[in-house]
Write a protein that holds these residues in place. Structure first.
Motif, PDB file in Angstrom:
ATOM      1  N   LEU A 103      -1.354   1.751  -5.028  1.00 50.44           N
ATOM      2  CA  LEU A 103      -0.799   3.068  -5.302  1.00 50.44           C
ATOM      3  C   LEU A 103      -0.511   3.820  -4.005  1.00 50.44           C
ATOM      4  N   LEU A 104       0.184   4.943  -4.187  1.00 46.54           N
ATOM      5  CA  LEU A 104       0.569   5.746  -3.024  1.00 46.54           C
ATOM      6  C   LEU A 104      -0.657   6.344  -2.342  1.00 46.54           C
ATOM      7  N   SER A 105      -1.508   7.016  -3.090  1.00 48.35           N
ATOM      8  CA  SER A 105      -2.711   7.609  -2.498  1.00 48.35           C
ATOM      9  C   SER A 105      -3.823   6.577  -2.478  1.00 48.35           C
ATOM     10  N   LYS A 106      -4.594   6.587  -1.404  1.00 42.18           N
ATOM     11  CA  LYS A 106      -5.662   5.594  -1.240  1.00 42.18           C
ATOM     12  C   LYS A 106      -7.036   6.183  -1.487  1.00 42.18           C
ATOM     13  N   ARG A 107      -7.075   7.325  -2.134  1.00 40.74           N
ATOM     14  CA  ARG A 107      -8.390   7.887  -2.448  1.00 40.74           C
ATOM     15  C   ARG A 107      -9.162   6.909  -3.329  1.00 40.74           C
ATOM     16  N   GLY A 108     -10.423   6.673  -2.984  1.00 36.40           N
ATOM     17  CA  GLY A 108     -11.250   5.736  -3.741  1.00 36.40           C
ATOM     18  C   GLY A 108     -11.179   4.304  -3.233  1.00 36.40           C
ATOM     19  N   GLN A 109     -10.393   4.059  -2.185  1.00 38.58           N
ATOM     20  CA  GLN A 109     -10.214   2.693  -1.678  1.00 38.58           C
ATOM     21  C   GLN A 109     -10.970   2.479  -0.373  1.00 38.58           C
ATOM     22  N   ARG A 110     -11.286   1.208  -0.106  1.00 35.11           N
ATOM     23  CA  ARG A 110     -11.787   0.826   1.215  1.00 35.11           C
ATOM     24  C   ARG A 110     -10.704   0.009   1.897  1.00 35.11           C
ATOM     25  N   LEU A 111     -10.356   0.351   3.133  1.00 39.83           N
ATOM     26  CA  LEU A 111      -9.200  -0.261   3.784  1.00 39.83           C
ATOM     27  C   LEU A 111      -9.576  -0.776   5.170  1.00 39.83           C
ATOM     28  N   THR A 112      -9.301  -2.058   5.365  1.00 42.39           N
ATOM     29  CA  THR A 112      -9.667  -2.707   6.623  1.00 42.39           C
ATOM     30  C   THR A 112      -8.488  -2.741   7.580  1.00 42.39           C
ATOM     31  N   ASN A 113      -8.758  -2.519   8.843  1.00 48.24           N
ATOM     32  CA  ASN A 113      -7.725  -2.600   9.874  1.00 48.24           C
ATOM     33  C   ASN A 113      -7.929  -3.862  10.697  1.00 48.24           C
ATOM     34  N   TRP A 114      -7.215  -4.905  10.321  1.00 45.41           N
ATOM     35  CA  TRP A 114      -7.324  -6.191  11.013  1.00 45.41           C
ATOM     36  C   TRP A 114      -6.064  -6.981  10.692  1.00 45.41           C
ATOM     37  N   THR A 115      -5.197  -7.206  11.663  1.00 45.89           N
ATOM     38  CA  THR A 115      -3.915  -7.851  11.374  1.00 45.89           C
ATOM     39  C   THR A 115      -4.137  -9.263  10.813  1.00 45.89           C
ATOM     40  N   THR A 116      -3.488  -9.522   9.672  1.00 50.57           N
ATOM     41  CA  THR A 116      -3.773 -10.737   8.912  1.00 50.57           C
ATOM     42  C   THR A 116      -2.493 -11.274   8.282  1.00 50.57           C
TER      43      THR A 116
END
Ligand code: MIG
Length: 777
Positions: A151-164
């Motif tokens: 979805l557009l908003s990421k509220r409630g999500q866990r998001l990793t920053n690692w190019t994959t």
């Protein structure tokens, strides 16, 4: 977390919390704060921008040459006042207040009427990771985060920053090709952005663990982040792009339709493709050559038989108005037989990544056994840029960087049993700033793309560059456009391309696109037609498909779909003057080109999750069909007056309507007072021979940007900006026009839709056009 990333202890160690402030020092730009167990540096960089650094060590990490943000000292000093009490330190700028609690070093921000934002709940560290927790306000939603499905908003999500390399991605995919540790938090009245200034593995938890708390965590021994006060998304992006950079103005041809396939395998196939476009009169500017143009997947080579004379091929294509873009992968075939100069010179100049023990690292990708340049070193980037001459000498106009996550651990290339990732302890960078892949992994694509941009700038110095990359991080917009990798020919992927590209746009990357038709799998004719309609909205408009799928050329799905493709690609070309102005705007302000509605209407609670409708610039709204069998759909029109693009009908907004959407039609709407310049249809992008400025009755203002489309002359004044101010009264409509810049614009007519048309003097300067209302009957 991918198991290969962390050195995380099996049982998590307890967190260390911050001790109270012992001492502080207030300087013109930075406030230094020492506690018993850490130090903090608060930099006041602009009225709406602060940088926060915190480390348990005695020193902050040194700046690296590949840093994506400027030094603090690059900012002009701003005035702020300080109120230092026993409990708090309060810093006030013209736009915001920062309050630091001395017992805990918790930091909170407030806008000018004392509404809180980015309020700290704590900051802690433990072995190899450091984190801060902040409060989620009741109405807050979170956008940006780079390249994300869902979805557009990421509220409630866990998001990793690692190019994959995220082959087969779907709505559950976390880390993707791009890793951009930036987001914006928006609620009515208040908005702010956060850039976590760290290239190590990091993660945002936007209320997944605790619904009212968001967290940022980096595998580092220092926390370094910027807080940008908005409140509007446009202001947040203007400042964000000031610190991470903006897209340089691309050549106009890169805005045209681009055709790709894995692969056009020979010169004759490419010639045939080009001929088809021109015979069928379907506009197209660019043909991409995927990995099979090479000799055995050796980068910077041409296949000796299938592409025996690339210079002739590209010259002939140029005659027909086509540019050629070639793919370049980072893996250099390792076959030291003395015949491959790229490998030889790279070995000679010690360009390849080594293991910690000093031996050269080998991975398995397209050319089988391969070695990988250490793009963190400037001399390696120069060497890499030099290699591009094999392509630019033949006339290649743009470079497409793939596999630069780098991708080598999760695909069965070479020996299917061998999957070797680049080791995290591999040394990277110059001796002076040596670090390991742990810190540079997320930067690999960025630095590779910057080397490609360097090559084009050097080897085609009077022409603007086009680089396209799969991987990147914050700041990638400075060097390259971005496409969303290996999507699939499924309706769900058509739909998810919109929030995905919108969030990329909200992350400072304006020049983005998804593969039209989907890369993997088989599109139905209906899906392909609908995707081409949506594709005209993608800032980068490219159709592509994988080696086992049908080619995604406009005529592949039969007569009816071909007609639809032609109609929409023609519309794209008619809109090029509008699009080109949006690209100029993006290059100057960092504004996205494709926008979610919330960007234009941040106060409207109806649009905070709306992503199946999008804005192209501020004037045009599309409500595409994203499901099979659908011939009408509900459309939300924000408050104000709108016009139906196809019928001209005026519609009052602030409500939902039902739109007709037969396969031939993508519902499109224009805001009242909108100004949209349109060019005649051409088969390739070019300086328009004439322009029709369409204005929809209402009140508004817009600036058209024009120049030669390819050179750098615009930097020395050879451009024209023409501002149209439209005002509607009961008796008449007045259009005021003013121009600046020395570019001589083409003949222009101004049409007030439904009212009439007038010619505009060529100099366009300080003109006022008056229109009388149409006679009602
Ligand atoms: O392993 O070059 O995302 O666009 O066609 C696949 C072949 C490698 C992945 C890219 C895709 C490209 C393909 N590449």
């Amino acid at each position: 977390m991918p198991e290969f990333v962390g050195q995380m202890p099996k049982t998590p160690l307890p967190w260390t919390t911050v001790q109270p402030v012992q001492r502080l020092e207030i300087n013109p730009q930075q406030i230094q704060i020492w506690s018993e167990n850490c130090q903090m540096r608060l930099s006041i960089l602009a009225d709406n921008l602060i940088r926060v650094r915190l480390t348990p060590n005695h020193q902050f990490r040194p700046r690296r040459s590949w840093a994506i943000t400027p030094e603090d000292t690059d900012f002009e000093l701003v005035k702020y006042t300080v109120n230092d009490t026993p409990e708090f330190l309060e810093v006030t700028t013209a736009q915001m207040q920062i309050k630091l609690e001395k017992s805990s070093l918790k930091l909170s921000c407030f806008d000018s009427v004392n509404r809180p934002f980015a309020e700290d709940l704590g900051c802690c560290w433990r072995a190899s990771e450091i984190a801060a927790w902040k409060k989620i306000e009741p109405d807050e939603e979170f956008y940006g985060f780079g390249e994300r499905t869902g979805l557009l908003s990421k509220r409630g999500q866990r998001l990793t920053n690692w190019t994959t390399d995220s082959l087969d991605y779907d709505t559950l995919t976390d880390a993707m090709y791009q890793s951009i540790p930036f987001f914006m938090a928006l609620r009515p009245q208040v908005g702010y952005g956060i850039l976590l200034n760290d290239s190590h593995w990091s993660q945002f938890d936007m209320g997944a663990a605790q619904p009212e708390t968001w967290q940022m965590l980096a595998q580092n021994d220092e926390l370094d982040y910027y807080v940008i006060y908005g409140p509007a998304p446009a202001q947040i992006l203007a400042t964000y792009s000031q610190i991470t950079g903006r897209m340089p103005l691309p050549p106009r041809w890169a805005l045209g339709y681009q055709q790709c396939r894995w692969s056009y395998r020979s010169e004759s196939e490419v010639r045939e493709l080009a001929a088809q476009f021109r015979q069928r009169q379907i506009p197209c500017d660019v043909i991409h050559l995927d990995i099979d143009y090479m000799d055995g997947f050796r980068v910077f080579t041409w296949h000796p038989e299938r592409f025996a004379n690339p210079t002739q091929l590209i010259a002939d294509l140029a005659q027909q108005g086509f540019k050629v873009v070639t793919i370049v992968d980072p893996g250099v075939k390792y076959q030291p037989d003395g015949h491959y100069s790229v490998l030889e010179s790279g070995l000679e100049q010690d360009c390849f990544v080594r293991h910690a023990d000093g031996s050269i690292f080998h991975g398995y990708v397209w050319p089988d056994r391969a070695v990988f340049p250490d793009f963190m070193r400037p001399q390696v980037r120069h060497w890499w840029a030099e290699q591009h001459r094999a392509l630019t000498d033949a006339g290649v106009a743009g470079i497409w960087n793939d596999m630069n996550e780098p991708a080598l651990n999760d695909r069965p290339f070479g020996d299917p049993g061998v999957k070797i990732p680049l080791p995290l302890d591999a040394p990277q960078g110059d001796a002076a700033e040596q670090t390991t892949h742990r810190e540079t992994h997320n930067l690999y694509g960025l630095m590779m793309a910057s080397a490609a941009a360097e090559a084009l700038a050097q080897q085609r110095p009077s022409q603007r560059s086009f680089v396209l990359t799969r991987s990147g991080t914050a700041g990638i917009q400075r060097w390259s456009a971005v496409w969303t990798g290996d999507n699939q020919s499924r309706w769900e992927h058509l739909e998810l391309s919109l929030p995905m590209l919108c969030n990329l746009g909200l992350s400072g990357i304006a020049f983005v696109g998804a593969d039209i038709g989907g890369f993997a799998g088989e599109a139905s004719p209906e899906l392909f037609a609908r995707w081409m309609q949506v594709g005209i909205l993608y800032p980068m408009m490219r159709a592509h498909s994988t080696i086992t799928s049908r080619p995604h050329e406009p005529w592949v799905y039969g007569e009816r779909v071909e007609q639809i493709c032609r109609k929409y690609i023609e519309l794209r070309y008619r809109l090029l003057p509008y699009l080109y102005s949006l690209f100029w705007q993006a290059s100057v302000t960092g504004a996205p080109i494709l926008r979610p509605l919330l960007y234009e209407f941040p106060q409207d609670p109806q649009v905070k999750h709306l992503a199946d409708q999008v804005m192209l610039g501020s004037a045009l709204m599309a409500a595409p069909v994203l499901r099979p069998g659908v011939t009408c759909r509900s459309v939300y029109l924000p408050a104000g007056d709108w016009f139906d693009w196809w019928t001209g009908e005026q519609i009052t907004g602030g409500r939902h309507i039902l739109a007709e959407a037969p396969l031939e039609q993508m519902p499109l709407y224009v805001k009242a007072g909108a100004v949209i310049p349109m060019a005649p249809v051409t088969q390739q992008s070019q300086i328009p021979a004439q322009l029709q400025i369409k204005i929809w009755p209402g009140t508004g203002e817009w600036t058209l940007y024009e120049d030669d489309g390819d050179s750098f002359d615009y930097q020395t004044g050879s451009f024209a900006t023409t501002t149209f101010q439209v005002e509607l009264t009961a008796e008449q409509a007045i259009v005021q026009i003013s121009r600046s810049g020395s570019w001589q614009p083409c003949p222009t007519r101004v049409e007030l839709v439904g009212w009439g048309e007038q010619a505009l003097e060529p100099d366009r300067d300080n003109h006022e056009l008056r229109f009388s209302p149409p006679v009602q009957n």
